[in-house]
Design an enzyme around this catalytic site. Structure first.
Site, PDB file in Angstrom:
ATOM      1  N   LYS A  81       0.769  -1.422  -0.113  1.00 39.97           N
ATOM      2  CA  LYS A  81       0.071   0.075  -0.264  1.00 39.97           C
ATOM      3  C   LYS A  81       0.916   1.243   0.095  1.00 39.97           C
ATOM      4  O   LYS A  81       1.799   1.471   0.923  1.00 39.97           O
ATOM      5  CB  LYS A  81      -0.971   0.037   1.280  1.00 39.97           C
ATOM      6  CG  LYS A  81      -1.971   1.354   1.247  1.00 39.97           C
ATOM      7  CD  LYS A  81      -2.699   1.541   2.405  1.00 39.97           C
ATOM      8  CE  LYS A  81      -2.069   2.006   3.715  1.00 39.97           C
ATOM      9  NZ  LYS A  81      -1.937   3.392   3.609  1.00 39.97           N
ATOM     10  N   ASP A  95      -3.773   4.405  -1.698  1.00 44.05           N
ATOM     11  CA  ASP A  95      -4.551   4.917  -0.880  1.00 44.05           C
ATOM     12  C   ASP A  95      -4.470   6.353  -0.926  1.00 44.05           C
ATOM     13  O   ASP A  95      -3.925   6.849   0.311  1.00 44.05           O
ATOM     14  CB  ASP A  95      -4.281   4.261   0.473  1.00 44.05           C
ATOM     15  CG  ASP A  95      -5.225   4.548   1.464  1.00 44.05           C
ATOM     16  OD1 ASP A  95      -6.405   4.901   1.023  1.00 44.05           O
ATOM     17  OD2 ASP A  95      -5.156   4.509   2.681  1.00 44.05           O
ATOM     18  N   LEU A  96      -5.030   7.203  -1.914  1.00 45.46           N
ATOM     19  CA  LEU A  96      -5.193   8.531  -1.502  1.00 45.46           C
ATOM     20  C   LEU A  96      -6.481   9.190  -1.153  1.00 45.46           C
ATOM     21  O   LEU A  96      -6.595  10.498  -1.043  1.00 45.46           O
ATOM     22  CB  LEU A  96      -4.846   9.196  -3.114  1.00 45.46           C
ATOM     23  CG  LEU A  96      -3.380   8.704  -3.649  1.00 45.46           C
ATOM     24  CD1 LEU A  96      -3.358   9.282  -5.310  1.00 45.46           C
ATOM     25  CD2 LEU A  96      -2.531   9.079  -2.762  1.00 45.46           C
ATOM     26  N   LYS A  97      -7.252   8.453  -0.889  1.00 41.74           N
ATOM     27  CA  LYS A  97      -8.812   8.744  -0.417  1.00 41.74           C
ATOM     28  C   LYS A  97      -9.084  10.209  -1.408  1.00 41.74           C
ATOM     29  O   LYS A  97      -9.502  11.185  -0.583  1.00 41.74           O
ATOM     30  CB  LYS A  97      -8.418   9.112   1.174  1.00 41.74           C
ATOM     31  CG  LYS A  97      -8.310   7.750   1.837  1.00 41.74           C
ATOM     32  CD  LYS A  97      -8.134   8.210   3.427  1.00 41.74           C
ATOM     33  CE  LYS A  97      -7.651   7.223   4.073  1.00 41.74           C
ATOM     34  NZ  LYS A  97      -6.542   6.326   3.992  1.00 41.74           N
ATOM     35  N   HIS A 102     -11.308  13.114  -2.815  1.00 45.80           N
ATOM     36  CA  HIS A 102     -12.572  13.811  -1.988  1.00 45.80           C
ATOM     37  C   HIS A 102     -12.485  15.123  -2.650  1.00 45.80           C
ATOM     38  O   HIS A 102     -11.717  16.088  -2.094  1.00 45.80           O
ATOM     39  CB  HIS A 102     -12.372  13.721  -0.598  1.00 45.80           C
ATOM     40  CG  HIS A 102     -13.608  14.155   0.027  1.00 45.80           C
ATOM     41  ND1 HIS A 102     -14.139  14.021   1.518  1.00 45.80           N
ATOM     42  CD2 HIS A 102     -14.821  14.378  -0.368  1.00 45.80           C
ATOM     43  CE1 HIS A 102     -15.164  14.390   1.677  1.00 45.80           C
ATOM     44  NE2 HIS A 102     -16.032  14.840   0.570  1.00 45.80           N
ATOM     45  N   ASP A 103     -12.923  15.550  -3.604  1.00 47.20           N
ATOM     46  CA  ASP A 103     -13.064  16.763  -4.026  1.00 47.20           C
ATOM     47  C   ASP A 103     -14.499  16.896  -5.033  1.00 47.20           C
ATOM     48  O   ASP A 103     -15.331  15.923  -5.060  1.00 47.20           O
ATOM     49  CB  ASP A 103     -11.871  16.992  -4.933  1.00 47.20           C
ATOM     50  CG  ASP A 103     -11.559  18.464  -5.074  1.00 47.20           C
ATOM     51  OD1 ASP A 103     -12.337  19.340  -5.235  1.00 47.20           O
ATOM     52  OD2 ASP A 103     -10.333  18.791  -5.118  1.00 47.20           O
ATOM     53  N   HIS A 155     -15.454  16.765 -11.296  1.00 44.82           N
ATOM     54  CA  HIS A 155     -14.571  17.067 -12.197  1.00 44.82           C
ATOM     55  C   HIS A 155     -13.091  16.827 -11.759  1.00 44.82           C
ATOM     56  O   HIS A 155     -12.487  16.283 -12.643  1.00 44.82           O
ATOM     57  CB  HIS A 155     -14.730  18.843 -12.831  1.00 44.82           C
ATOM     58  CG  HIS A 155     -13.615  19.213 -13.703  1.00 44.82           C
ATOM     59  ND1 HIS A 155     -13.674  18.613 -15.302  1.00 44.82           N
ATOM     60  CD2 HIS A 155     -12.424  19.698 -13.561  1.00 44.82           C
ATOM     61  CE1 HIS A 155     -12.786  19.292 -15.785  1.00 44.82           C
ATOM     62  NE2 HIS A 155     -11.923  19.697 -14.682  1.00 44.82           N
ATOM     63  N   THR A 196     -11.019   3.956  10.366  1.00 44.60           N
ATOM     64  CA  THR A 196     -10.739   2.784  11.493  1.00 44.60           C
ATOM     65  C   THR A 196     -10.262   3.759  12.838  1.00 44.60           C
ATOM     66  O   THR A 196     -10.246   3.274  13.941  1.00 44.60           O
ATOM     67  CB  THR A 196      -9.689   1.576  11.094  1.00 44.60           C
ATOM     68  OG1 THR A 196      -8.731   2.081  10.589  1.00 44.60           O
ATOM     69  CG2 THR A 196     -10.570   1.008  10.029  1.00 44.60           C
ATOM     70  N   GLY A 249       0.177  -2.647   8.555  1.00 44.66           N
ATOM     71  CA  GLY A 249       1.522  -1.723   8.330  1.00 44.66           C
ATOM     72  C   GLY A 249       2.293  -2.037   9.480  1.00 44.66           C
ATOM     73  O   GLY A 249       3.256  -3.106   9.591  1.00 44.66           O
ATOM     74  N   ARG A 250       2.307  -1.310  10.551  1.00 44.61           N
ATOM     75  CA  ARG A 250       3.226  -1.410  11.608  1.00 44.61           C
ATOM     76  C   ARG A 250       3.585  -2.623  12.313  1.00 44.61           C
ATOM     77  O   ARG A 250       4.745  -2.909  12.629  1.00 44.61           O
ATOM     78  CB  ARG A 250       2.985  -0.080  12.654  1.00 44.61           C
ATOM     79  CG  ARG A 250       3.192   1.142  12.045  1.00 44.61           C
ATOM     80  CD  ARG A 250       2.648   2.056  12.863  1.00 44.61           C
ATOM     81  NE  ARG A 250       0.916   2.263  12.594  1.00 44.61           N
ATOM     82  CZ  ARG A 250      -0.017   3.052  13.249  1.00 44.61           C
ATOM     83  NH1 ARG A 250       0.470   4.103  14.083  1.00 44.61           N
ATOM     84  NH2 ARG A 250      -1.185   3.057  13.105  1.00 44.61           N
TER      85      ARG A 250
END
Length: 239
Positions: free
Chosen positions: A36, A63-65, A67-68, A71, A126, A216-217
């Site tokens: 990721k 994983d850029l999420k 949100h805008d 366009h 989360t 991850g960690r």
């Protein structure tokens, strides 16, 4: 569960700088199937890091999420897809129009690269709980809000969701057997929870319906990341 199936389910979150990211990637090569790339690494290195991981043989979850306005998200989804990413996230809170625009952008990129990047809608992070949702004006219980956003995503051509393990079973029932249900907040037994609020062990998350686990960690922060990864594989196989 077979060994190869277990490896396909684990997405290792590489949230660090370039040098450490490449060290981890080279070490996990031949063991992990997925990496990721989140905001920390992508904003520092750009599309090239996705291509480098792909060249090493990994599938990449970007994983850029997004949100805008629709366009902007349409263009961003196209550009992100053209990096070669296999998965890309958008925020479910962005509206049905925004989610549909993300699908359009990914489809436009597929006409260039030959395959479409799969899209995941973020439901409820989360790290959040009911109190955190209330702070931003959401009065629904966490599970209900996650289900509402998952339904919106499904209606607008999104391939699956990101949710906590606690919502995975409901997401599987709502979205069907073929949907992607990707769960962060996965921690092997005894691991530090960090900033996660709604967690489960890898085996628990899969049993609840998760298709993929973002970890991850517990892997990247371990003294021996490969051994930590293999221990999770063994837990899934045994379960």
């Amino acid at each position: 569960m077979l060994d190869q199936e277990a490896r396909e389910r684990i997405i290792v979150a590489i949230d660090c700088g370039r040098e450490e990211a490449l060290r981890l990637a080279h070490g996990l090569s031949g063991h992990a199937r997925w990496l990721k790339v989140g905001m920390t690494l992508f904003y520092a290195e750009g599309p090239s890091i996705v291509r480098e991981f792909s060249d090493l043989g990994f599938k990449v979850f970007l994983d850029l999420k997004l949100h805008d306005i629709p366009h902007q998200v349409r263009g961003a989804a196209r550009s992100a897809s053209l990096t070669g990413a296999d998965l890309l996230t958008v925020h479910g809170l962005g509206s049905g129009a925004m989610l549909a625009a993300a699908r359009e952008g990914a489809q436009a990129a597929a006409e260039v690269r030959g395959e479409r990047t799969k899209l995941l809608a973020i439901t409820v992070l989360t790290s959040m709980n009911a109190a955190a949702l209330e702070e931003i004006g959401v009065v629904l219980p966490v599970a209900d809000e996650a289900a509402r956003l998952a339904g919106l995503a499904k209606a607008n051509g999104i391939d699956g969701v990101v949710c906590s393990p606690e919502e995975a079973a409901a997401m599987r029932e709502l979205l069907g057997p073929d949907a992607l249900v990707v769960t962060p907040g996965v921690r092997p037994a005894g691991a530090d929870l960090g900033d996660q609020s709604r967690v489960a062990t890898p085996a628990e998350a899969v049993a609840r319906g998760a298709s993929h686990l973002v970890i991850g960690r517990p892997i990247t922060g371990a003294e021996d990341p490969v051994a930590a990864f293999e221990a999770i594989v063994s837990e899934l196989v045994a379960a």
